[in-house]
Scaffold this active site. Structure first.
Site, PDB file in Angstrom:
ATOM      1  N   ASP A  81      11.831  -1.223  -5.168  1.00 17.51           N
ATOM      2  CA  ASP A  81      11.273  -1.802  -3.945  1.00 17.51           C
ATOM      3  C   ASP A  81      11.794  -3.240  -3.777  1.00 17.51           C
ATOM      4  O   ASP A  81      11.771  -4.029  -4.730  1.00 17.51           O
ATOM      5  CB  ASP A  81       9.741  -1.790  -4.081  1.00 17.51           C
ATOM      6  CG  ASP A  81       9.017  -2.182  -2.819  1.00 17.51           C
ATOM      7  OD1 ASP A  81       9.572  -1.988  -1.727  1.00 17.51           O
ATOM      8  OD2 ASP A  81       7.856  -2.663  -2.937  1.00 17.51           O
ATOM      9  N   ASP A 103      17.079  -5.246   0.013  1.00 19.24           N
ATOM     10  CA  ASP A 103      16.403  -6.067   1.005  1.00 19.24           C
ATOM     11  C   ASP A 103      17.261  -7.292   1.305  1.00 19.24           C
ATOM     12  O   ASP A 103      17.218  -8.301   0.607  1.00 19.24           O
ATOM     13  CB  ASP A 103      15.024  -6.473   0.477  1.00 19.24           C
ATOM     14  CG  ASP A 103      14.265  -7.365   1.457  1.00 19.24           C
ATOM     15  OD1 ASP A 103      14.845  -7.742   2.499  1.00 19.24           O
ATOM     16  OD2 ASP A 103      13.101  -7.684   1.181  1.00 19.24           O
ATOM     17  N   GLU A 133      16.445  -3.045   4.940  1.00 18.23           N
ATOM     18  CA  GLU A 133      15.454  -3.659   5.836  1.00 18.23           C
ATOM     19  C   GLU A 133      16.136  -4.446   6.938  1.00 18.23           C
ATOM     20  O   GLU A 133      17.059  -5.215   6.706  1.00 18.23           O
ATOM     21  CB  GLU A 133      14.525  -4.580   5.026  1.00 18.23           C
ATOM     22  CG  GLU A 133      13.473  -5.277   5.880  1.00 18.23           C
ATOM     23  CD  GLU A 133      12.463  -6.050   5.043  1.00 18.23           C
ATOM     24  OE1 GLU A 133      12.088  -5.567   3.953  1.00 18.23           O
ATOM     25  OE2 GLU A 133      12.052  -7.139   5.478  1.00 18.23           O
ATOM     26  N   HIS A 207       6.455  -1.107   5.736  1.00 19.03           N
ATOM     27  CA  HIS A 207       5.999  -1.955   4.616  1.00 19.03           C
ATOM     28  C   HIS A 207       4.713  -2.652   5.041  1.00 19.03           C
ATOM     29  O   HIS A 207       4.351  -2.664   6.211  1.00 19.03           O
ATOM     30  CB  HIS A 207       7.060  -3.014   4.290  1.00 19.03           C
ATOM     31  CG  HIS A 207       8.209  -2.478   3.504  1.00 19.03           C
ATOM     32  ND1 HIS A 207       8.477  -2.871   2.222  1.00 19.03           N
ATOM     33  CD2 HIS A 207       9.153  -1.569   3.828  1.00 19.03           C
ATOM     34  CE1 HIS A 207       9.548  -2.231   1.787  1.00 19.03           C
ATOM     35  NE2 HIS A 207       9.987  -1.438   2.741  1.00 19.03           N
ATOM     36  N   GLY A 208       4.065  -3.257   4.062  1.00 23.49           N
ATOM     37  CA  GLY A 208       2.875  -4.057   4.375  1.00 23.49           C
ATOM     38  C   GLY A 208       1.810  -3.239   5.060  1.00 23.49           C
ATOM     39  O   GLY A 208       1.151  -3.691   6.003  1.00 23.49           O
ATOM     40  N   ALA A 209       1.613  -1.999   4.582  1.00 21.03           N
ATOM     41  CA  ALA A 209       0.767  -1.053   5.318  1.00 21.03           C
ATOM     42  C   ALA A 209      -0.634  -0.886   4.739  1.00 21.03           C
ATOM     43  O   ALA A 209      -1.407  -0.055   5.213  1.00 21.03           O
ATOM     44  CB  ALA A 209       1.467   0.309   5.356  1.00 21.03           C
ATOM     45  N   ASN A 250       4.584   2.119   2.472  1.00 22.47           N
ATOM     46  CA  ASN A 250       4.412   1.361   1.231  1.00 22.47           C
ATOM     47  C   ASN A 250       2.987   0.827   1.092  1.00 22.47           C
ATOM     48  O   ASN A 250       2.435   0.251   2.041  1.00 22.47           O
ATOM     49  CB  ASN A 250       5.366   0.165   1.215  1.00 22.47           C
ATOM     50  CG  ASN A 250       6.800   0.587   0.980  1.00 22.47           C
ATOM     51  OD1 ASN A 250       7.146   1.758   1.068  1.00 22.47           O
ATOM     52  ND2 ASN A 250       7.642  -0.382   0.675  1.00 22.47           N
ATOM     53  N   ASP A 252       0.714  -1.366  -1.841  1.00 28.47           N
ATOM     54  CA  ASP A 252       0.540  -2.035  -3.120  1.00 28.47           C
ATOM     55  C   ASP A 252      -0.818  -2.746  -3.169  1.00 28.47           C
ATOM     56  O   ASP A 252      -1.635  -2.520  -4.066  1.00 28.47           O
ATOM     57  CB  ASP A 252       1.687  -3.050  -3.332  1.00 28.47           C
ATOM     58  CG  ASP A 252       1.649  -3.678  -4.725  1.00 28.47           C
ATOM     59  OD1 ASP A 252       0.783  -3.297  -5.534  1.00 28.47           O
ATOM     60  OD2 ASP A 252       2.490  -4.542  -5.017  1.00 28.47           O
ATOM     61  N   THR A 253      -1.074  -3.561  -2.152  1.00 24.08           N
ATOM     62  CA  THR A 253      -2.302  -4.362  -2.129  1.00 24.08           C
ATOM     63  C   THR A 253      -3.572  -3.529  -2.363  1.00 24.08           C
ATOM     64  O   THR A 253      -4.452  -3.925  -3.136  1.00 24.08           O
ATOM     65  CB  THR A 253      -2.392  -5.114  -0.783  1.00 24.08           C
ATOM     66  OG1 THR A 253      -1.285  -6.024  -0.715  1.00 24.08           O
ATOM     67  CG2 THR A 253      -3.677  -5.899  -0.651  1.00 24.08           C
TER      68      THR A 253
HETATM   69  P1  13P Z   1       0.985  -4.081   1.087  1.00 24.51           P
HETATM   70  O1  13P Z   1       0.942  -5.481   0.595  1.00 24.51           O
HETATM   71  O2  13P Z   1       0.408  -3.953   2.460  1.00 24.51           O
HETATM   72  O3  13P Z   1       0.363  -3.105   0.143  1.00 24.51           O
HETATM   73  O4  13P Z   1       2.547  -3.674   1.222  1.00 24.51           O
HETATM   74  C1  13P Z   1       3.269  -3.259   0.102  1.00 24.51           C
HETATM   75  C2  13P Z   1       4.722  -3.152   0.364  1.00 24.51           C
HETATM   76  O5  13P Z   1       5.212  -3.171   1.470  1.00 24.51           O
HETATM   77  C3  13P Z   1       5.582  -2.988  -0.813  1.00 24.51           C
HETATM   78  O6  13P Z   1       6.932  -2.980  -0.487  1.00 24.51           O
HETATM   79  O1  G3H Z   2       6.077  -5.748  -1.469  1.00 27.47           O
HETATM   80  C1  G3H Z   2       5.506  -5.503  -2.512  1.00 27.47           C
HETATM   81  C2  G3H Z   2       4.449  -6.266  -3.113  1.00 27.47           C
HETATM   82  O2  G3H Z   2       3.165  -6.116  -2.688  1.00 27.47           O
HETATM   83  C3  G3H Z   2       4.805  -7.545  -3.747  1.00 27.47           C
HETATM   84  O3  G3H Z   2       4.958  -7.193  -5.029  1.00 27.47           O
HETATM   85  O4  G3H Z   2       4.252  -9.139  -6.409  1.00 27.47           O
HETATM   86  O5  G3H Z   2       5.480  -7.181  -7.371  1.00 27.47           O
HETATM   87  O6  G3H Z   2       6.690  -8.779  -5.881  1.00 27.47           O
HETATM   88  P1  G3H Z   2       5.382  -8.180  -6.233  1.00 27.47           P
HETATM   89 ZN    ZN Z   3       7.417  -4.284   1.149  1.00 25.98          ZN
END
Ligand code: 13P
Ligand code: G3H
Ligand code: ZN
Length: 304
Positions: A81, A103, A133, A207-209, A250, A252-253
Site C-alpha cells: 500500500d 504512489d 494514484e 482510499h481513506g474510506a 482501503n 485501516d483506521t
Molecule cells: P482510512 O484511513 O480511511 O482507513 O484509509 C486507509 C487507506 O486508504 C490505506 O491506504
Molecule cells: O494509508 C494507510 C494508512 O492508514 C497509513 O498507514 O501509518 O502505516 O503509513 P501508515
Molecule cells: Zn491510502
C-alpha cells in the site's frame, strides 16, 4: 488461496462489487482479516504500508501473508500500500507480493507517469499487479500524507492509464486518510467518479474510506480513550461509490479503532491480566467484526 489483484478486481468490476483492502502490521490483524474473509466467503486484499514494513520487516510480513493466503479457502491478494520507495517496491515484487501500489501522487504529472510505467514494467514481468494514484487523497498519517487535496481529472486519468498500463487506479473524490475526514457534511464527488468510470471502465480504488463507527469510538472512549471530533465516510456514500464503479476499498483506521477498543476494554476490566494472548485476543475479535461488516457493505460476501 494466493491471488493477484488484477483477476480479483476483474471479477468485481464485471459483477459490480468492491473488494476490501485491509492494512496489517502484525499477526493478530492478519488473522482477524483472514478469519472474516473465510466466514464471509469473500475475496480479500491484505496490505502493508512502508510504515508497517518499517515496524515489522518486509520479509517477515510477506512470509506471514503468503502462508496465510495459501492456507485460506478464499482468494487473498498480498499488496504493498502506498509504495513510494522504488527499491522497496522492487523488493516486494521479487519476494512474493502479488500486487504493489506505486504512489507517485506527490510528483508532477510527467514524473508520476514515468515512474509508474517503470514499476509496471518490473511487476508485469513477474505476474504482479500494479495500482497507481492520480490526484491526491488528503490526511496526514506517517508516510501517507498530502497537504492539499486535488481531485482526479477524468481526462488526465485516461491519458495516465493509456501511458502506464496500470491494473487499478486510485482516484481522489474527496476522501482523506485517518479518523478526521470531514469538518462539515461528508460527501464524495460521485459525479466525478461516474465520469472516470465511464471513460476508463477499469477497476477503481477508494482510499481513506473508513467509516469511523460511532459505537467503536464510544467503546474506546468508555474505557479511557480520548479523541477529537472524529468523522468517517458514511455507509450510504460507500454504497453509492460501489454502485458507480469503485472495486477496491482501503480500510485501516477502522481496524486501528477496533483494536484500541478491544485492548482498552480488557485492560480496564481485568486489572490482573498480563498474558499478551488475553490482551490481544479481544482486539482480534473486534477487528474481525469490523471486517465482516465491511465485506457485507462492499457486496463481496459470498463472492470468494
Ligand atoms: P482510512 O484511513 O480511511 O482507513 O484509509 C486507509 C487507506 O486508504 C490505506 O491506504
Ligand atoms: O494509508 C494507510 C494508512 O492508514 C497509513 O498507514 O501509518 O502505516 O503509513 P501508515
Ligand atoms: Zn491510502
Amino acid at each position: 488461496m494466493l491471488a493477484n489483484l488484477k483477476s480479483v478486481l476483474a471479477k468485481a468490476n464485471k459483477k459490480n462489487y468492491a473488494v476490501g483492502a485491509f492494512n496489517i502490521n502484525d499477526l493478530e490483524i492478519l488473522e482477524a482479516i483472514i478469519s472474516a474473509a473465510e466466514k464471509q466467503k469473500s475475496p480479500v486484499i491484505v496490505q502493508t504500508t512502508e510504515g508497517a514494513i518499517e515496524y515489522a520487516g518486509v520479509e517477515e510480513l510477506c512470509a506471514m501473508m503468503r502462508t496465510a493466503a495459501k492456507m485460506a479457502k478464499v482468494p487473498v491478494v498480498i499488496h504493498l500500500d502506498h509504495g513510494k520507495d522504488l527499491k522497496l517496491i522492487k523488493k516486494c515484487i521479487d519476494i512474493g507480493y502479488t500486487s504493489v501500489m506505486f504512489d507517485g501522487s506527490h510528483y508532477d504529472y510527467e514524473t508520476n507517469v514515468k515512474l509508474t510505467k517503470k514499476v509496471v514494467g518490473w511487476a508485469h514481468k513477474k505476474g504482479v499487479s500494479v495500482e497507481a494514484e492520480l490526484g491526491t487523497i488528503g490526511g496526514a498519517e506517517d508516510k501517507v500524507s498530502s497537504r492539499q487535496i486535488i481531485l482526479t481529472d477524468p481526462k488526465v486519468a485516461v491519458d495516465f492509464v493509456k501511458r502506464t498500463g496500470v491494473d487499478a487506479l486510485a482516484i481522489a473524490i474527496g476522501t482523506s486518510h485517518g479518523a478526521y475526514k470531514f469538518a462539515g457534511k461528508a460527501k464524495l464527488d460521485i459525479k466525478r467518479l461516474k465520469e472516470i468510470k465511464k471513460k476508463l471502465n477499469m477497476p477503481l480504488v477508494l482510499h481513506g474510506a473508513s467509516g469511523v463507527p460511532k459505537e467503536i469510538v464510544k467503546k474506546a472512549t468508555k474505557y479511557g480513550g480520548k479523541f477529537g471530533a472524529m468523522e468517517g465516510v458514511p455507509e450510504s456514500q460507500i454504497k453509492l461509490a460501489v454502485k458507480n464503479g469503485i472495486n477496491k476499498i482501503n480500510t485501516d483506521t477502522d481496524l486501528r479503532l477496533a483494536f484500541t477498543a478491544g485492548v482498552r476494554e480488557v485492560l480496564s476490566k481485568e486489572k490482573g491480566v498480563f498474558d499478551p494472548r488475553k490482551i490481544l485476543g479481544p482486539a482480534k475479535v473486534e477487528i474481525q467484526k469490523v471486517v465482516e461488516h465491511r465485506m457485507k457493505l462492499f457486496g463481496s460476501s459470498g463472492k470468494g
